[in-house]
Scaffold this active site. Sequence first.
Site: not given
Length: 444
Positions: A34, A30-31
């Site tokens: 980003h 997820h990170e």
Amino acid sequence: MIEAVITQTGGLAWTVVAFVVALSIIVGVHEYGHYIVGRWCGIRAEVFSLGFGPKLVAWRDRRGTVWQIAAIPLGGYVRFLGDADVASATRDGTVDPALARQTLGGAPLWARFGTVAAGPVFNFILAALVFAGVITWQGLATERLEVGEILQAPPGVVNQLQPGDEILAIAGHPVPDWPALFALPETLPPAPSHDWTVRRGGSEVTVTAPDPAPPRISGVSPRSAASAADLRPGDVVLAVEGRPIARFTELRPLVEAAAGRPVALRVWRPGVGEADFALIPREQDLPTADGGYEKRWLIGVTGGEGYFRPATRTPGPVEALAIGARQTRDVIWGSLTGIVAMVTGQIGRCNLSGAISIAEVAGDAASAGAGNFFWLVALLSAGIGFLNLLPIPVLDGGHLLFYTWEAVARRPPSERAMDILTRIGMALVLTLMVFGLTNDIVCR
């Protein structure tokens, strides 16, 4: 006593490790979504952290980003240039104007939108890829009704099927495909055995084999009555409350009739023999075909699998990815309908679980094998990606909501409005976390 303590301690450690590994994979992807999309959009990341709190390990790459593993493995974050905190709140007035374009707040709207949306999108991609990988590893049933592995049956059960047999008919009922085989118990009377017509070595022969849907347990749900009683896949239920059963479907009405009272099962386990188990069914909300929900008493077992496994084939990458994408879509839709049902009161509060339940499920899945564990990782990744898209400030969906407002109104929301909404969002998220943890303790 000492052995019990050691067993419980070992089980707890296994649960914690499985939970941390699953969460780290999901949060890391997820990170990274980003981070990498932000980098592609010209936004500089100062810190990429897996975990919170004191740094355990850290290193700086050639772009100046510090990559670190922190002491509290319950999440992670990317802190971009100009962020005031790990929630990407903008830090005004402290960044060199020449570097403003490299901050999240100073980047064009499209770059901010893409960077924030990338986290959940990467979760969906991870889910689809993992689903596809597990499906490829485990294989799909062949189109021909071919018998694969023969499974061990209780003593006295005659099973003359052999690997490679092609099933043609059972008790005179033609079986053209797998759906027809699975539907056959609806019309075929239960019996310990039937005549099976199979093609073997180019010839049609009739053999004696068990009922196509015997009371054999193929799966045990985590945090269920069956899991608590230590029932396992491969166990065969011989009797319920002293009443012998010959088919898995006979189990459900007997459990329902108990209405939450303890149910006594006589079970045969491969390599062990017969044993008695006492389970207390738990009431759960289950979806119905018409889109609603119904309450049912369950012990948490799945079945319907005979004393053999179908022969399998390895799907191609395109087919596996298509199945993985559909599975991801189904998880997202199920999460959405579940939230709507909970808000509208169609299902009870106990359907919302917290970190304790997720950790227990991760431990059970890891104990059941790598395939089950990674399938759970995919389920959680899709679910967490969906939850992050909810339009709640402090979540990715809240940021996207602010950006959508900015795109429509041609100006960002006021600082005061964003501050108030962010506080409300934080309070809501914390409330949901406490609510879930409370359910983990109360709803057992």
